[in-house]
Write a protein that holds these residues in place. Structure first.
Motif, PDB file in Angstrom:
ATOM      1  N   ARG A 124      50.142 -46.790 -26.442  1.00  7.19           N
ATOM      2  CA  ARG A 124      50.638 -47.227 -27.740  1.00  7.19           C
ATOM      3  C   ARG A 124      51.729 -48.275 -27.587  1.00  7.19           C
ATOM      4  O   ARG A 124      51.820 -49.231 -28.363  1.00  7.19           O
ATOM      5  CB  ARG A 124      51.177 -46.036 -28.538  1.00  7.19           C
ATOM      6  N   SER A 125      52.585 -48.101 -26.563  1.00  7.42           N
ATOM      7  CA  SER A 125      53.671 -49.056 -26.358  1.00  7.42           C
ATOM      8  C   SER A 125      53.123 -50.458 -26.031  1.00  7.42           C
ATOM      9  O   SER A 125      53.719 -51.471 -26.420  1.00  7.42           O
ATOM     10  CB  SER A 125      54.599 -48.588 -25.240  1.00  7.42           C
ATOM     11  N   SER A 126      51.982 -50.522 -25.337  1.00  5.44           N
ATOM     12  CA  SER A 126      51.372 -51.818 -25.042  1.00  5.44           C
ATOM     13  C   SER A 126      50.951 -52.522 -26.333  1.00  5.44           C
ATOM     14  O   SER A 126      51.158 -53.724 -26.499  1.00  5.44           O
ATOM     15  CB  SER A 126      50.161 -51.648 -24.121  1.00  5.44           C
ATOM     16  N   ASN A 149      54.262 -53.555 -28.215  1.00  2.00           N
ATOM     17  CA  ASN A 149      54.945 -54.689 -27.587  1.00  2.00           C
ATOM     18  C   ASN A 149      54.147 -55.982 -27.716  1.00  2.00           C
ATOM     19  O   ASN A 149      54.713 -57.070 -27.844  1.00  2.00           O
ATOM     20  CB  ASN A 149      55.209 -54.393 -26.109  1.00  2.00           C
TER      21      ASN A 149
END
Length: 450
Positions: A40-42, A45
Motif C-alpha cells: 500500500r505504501s508503494s 508514495n
C-alpha cells in the motif's frame, strides 16, 4: 534518468493521474495494492510522486484499472524524455537497436506499422489480452466471496447477530469495489448474485437487531440486485427474505404479496417450500384465512415429500429447499395464530428435537415459545409447563438478540394474562423488560435509513 524539474513534474502528474483513476474505480490504495501485488505504501508514495516504480508497476495498474495502457504509455513518454535530456556522456546505450523507419510507401495512406493514426498501440492490445486473462483472478475472488456468504448464512442462527454483522459489512464494501470493475458477463452475474445474498443476509441481521427500516432497505436492495442478475432463484430468495421482514414488522399484507411474487419467480425451484410455508401460510394466518393456511401447509408438505431425504436442518435463509423440521415449525406458528393448539403440538413434536440436535438457538427458542403458548390454549391449560418452556427459550437466547424471540415472548405473555400472578410468569415479564431496557441503552447496531 535525469532528475530535472521537468521530469519530476511529469512523474508527479502521472501519480496524480493514477490516484484519480483509482478513485474513479472506487478502489482504496489498499485495494489497488492487492490487485497489483505491491505494498500500500508503494501506491501511496507513487501517487504523491515520492516513489518512481518501474514500468511493470504501471502495466499492472493499467490491467487492474482497465485503462487500455494509458499509464504505461505515459511512463514510457517520461522515460524517453529523460533519456533525451540526459548528458550524452552518461547516457546508457540502448539494449535493442532502433526499429527501421518506414519507407516512403508505408505512410498513413498504406497503414504502415509506425503510423499511430492507423493502428492501435501494442500496449492497448496487450492490456485487452491481460484483462481477458484476469478472469482467472476474478473467479478466485468470487469463489472466496461465495464461500464466505454461504458460511455466514449457515452461521446465522449460531452466532450473535452483531458478531455476524461485523463480519459481513466489510465484505459488502469489498463487493461494491468489485462491482465497479469490468468482469465478464458470467462473472458479473455471479457478483450480483452474491451481492444480493449479502444484502439479504444483512437485512435479516438488521431485523434481529431491531433496525426495521434498515432491514427493509437491505432486503429491497437484495431483490434489485437479483433482478439485475436476471436469476429467477435469486429473485425468489430475495422475495422470501422481504416477506420474512414484513411479517415481523407487522405488515402481513406485504408479507403475503412478497411471498406470492416470489412463488411466481421460483416456479418449482428450491425456494418454493420456504415461500409457501414461511411467507404465505404465516401471513394468511394473521389475515384470518384458515382455508388458505390449510392449503399452503398441505402443499408445502407435498413438495417436501418429493425432495430427497435429508436429515440436515436447513438454515432460515436457506439457499436450497426447506427441511422437514423447519417446515413443521412454520406450520405450527401459522396454526398458533389461528388458535389450533392440536395442530401446533403435532407439528412441533419432532421439530424441537431436531433444532436441539442442531443447536440452532433461534429455532430452539421460537419453537418452545410456540409450544408454551399452545399449552395455554388447551382446554385444560398447563401454565406451569408453559412457563418452564418460555423460561428455557429466554435462557437459550440470553446472549443473542432476536427480535422474533422478543415478539413471540410478548405474544406468550398476552396469552398468559389469566396466570399473570404466577411467580414464573412475573419472572418472564421481568426478563423481557430487562432485554428491552438493554436494547434501548445499547448504541444502534446499524444506522437507520432516512
Amino acid at each position: 534518468m535525469a532528475d530535472t524539474d521537468e521530469i519530476t513534474t511529469a512523474r508527479r502528474a502521472l501519480g496524480r493521474q493514477l490516484a484519480q483513476l483509482r478513485r474513479d474505480a472506487n478502489l482504496t490504495q489498499q485495494g489497488l495494492a492487492r490487485l497489483v501485488q505491491y505494498g500500500r505504501s508503494s501506491v501511496a508514495n507513487t501517487e504523491t510522486g515520492r516513489q518512481h516504480p518501474e514500468r511493470e508497476f504501471w502495466a499492472r495498474c493499467d490491467t487492474a484499472l482497465h485503462t487500455c495502457g494509458v499509464l504505461a504509455q505515459e511512463y514510457d513518454r517520461i522515460a524517453k524524455r529523460a533519456q533525451r535530456i540526459q548528458p550524452q556522456s552518461t547516457a546508457v546505450p540502448s539494449k535493442t537497436p532502433d526499429r527501421p523507419q518506414p519507407t516512403a510507401g508505408t505512410g498513413s495512406t498504406e497503414g504502415g506499422e509506425n503510423d499511430s493514426a492507423f493502428w492501435e498501440t501494442e500496449d492497448c492490445i496487450n492490456a485487452r489480452r491481460l484483462a481477458l486473462k484476469s478472469g482467472t483472478d476474478d473467479d478466485a475472488r468470487l469463489s472466496y466471496l461465495e464461500g464466505e456468504v454461504h458460511r455466514a448464512i449457515a452461521d446465522n442462527e449460531r452466532l450473535p447477530s452483531a458478531v455476524l454483522l461485523a463480519r459481513m459489512r466489510p465484505l459488502r464494501a469489498y463487493v461494491d469495489q468489485l462491482m465497479a470493475g469490468r468482469q465478464h458477463p458470467p462473472q458479473r452475474a455471479r457478483l450480483y448474485t452474491l451481492a444480493a445474498h449479502l444484502s439479504g443476509l444483512l437485512g435479516a441481521l438488521a431485523l434481529d437487531l431491531g433496525a426495521f427500516r434498515v432491514a427493509h432497505a437491505y432486503a429491497a436492495e437484495a431483490f434489485d440486485l437479483a433482478d439485475t442478475a436476471q436469476q429467477h432463484d435469486v429473485r425468489a430468495w430475495a422475495r422470501a427474505t422481504q416477506s420474512l421482514i414484513a411479517f415481523y414488522t407487522g405488515e402481513h399484507h406485504d408479507a403475503l404479496a412478497y411471498a406470492q411474487d416470489g412463488l411466481r419467480h421460483s416456479g418449482s425451484g428450491p425456494h418454493t417450500i420456504r415461500l409457501t410455508i414461511n411467507g404465505k401460510a404465516r401471513a394468511l394466518a394473521h389475515l384470518g384465512d384458515r382455508y388458505g393456511v390449510d392449503e399452503a401447509v398441505n402443499h408445502a408438505f407435498t413438495m417436501l415429500a418429493e425432495q430427497p431425504h435429508d436429515t440436515t436442518v436447513s438454515t432460515s435463509l436457506a439457499l436450497g429447499p426447506y427441511c422437514y423440521p423447519r417446515t413443521a415449525a412454520n406450520a405450527a406458528t401459522a396454526y398458533l395464530v389461528l388458535n389450533c393448539g392440536k395442530n401446533v403440538t403435532a407439528h412441533l413434536s419432532g421439530a424441537i428435537d431436531a433444532f436441539d440436535a442442531a443447536e440452532l438457538r433461534g429455532p430452539q427458542a421460537l419453537s418452545r415459545l410456540d409450544l408454551a403458548t399452545a399449552y395455554l390454549h388447551h382446554a385444560d391449560p398447563d401454565p406451569e409447563q408453559a412457563a418452564e418452556l418460555a423460561l428455557n427459550a429466554l435462557a437459550l437466547t440470553a446472549d443473542h438478540r432476536y427480535e422474533s424471540v422478543n415478539q413471540r415472548t410478548h405474544q406468550f405473555l398476552t396469552s398468559a394474562k389469566p396466570f399473570a400472578a404466577m411467580p414464573q410468569m412475573r419472572h418472564i415479564a421481568e426478563q423481557l423488560a430487562v432485554r428491552a431496557h438493554r436494547s434501548r441503552r445499547a448504541p444502534p447496531a446499524l444506522p437507520f435509513a432516512t
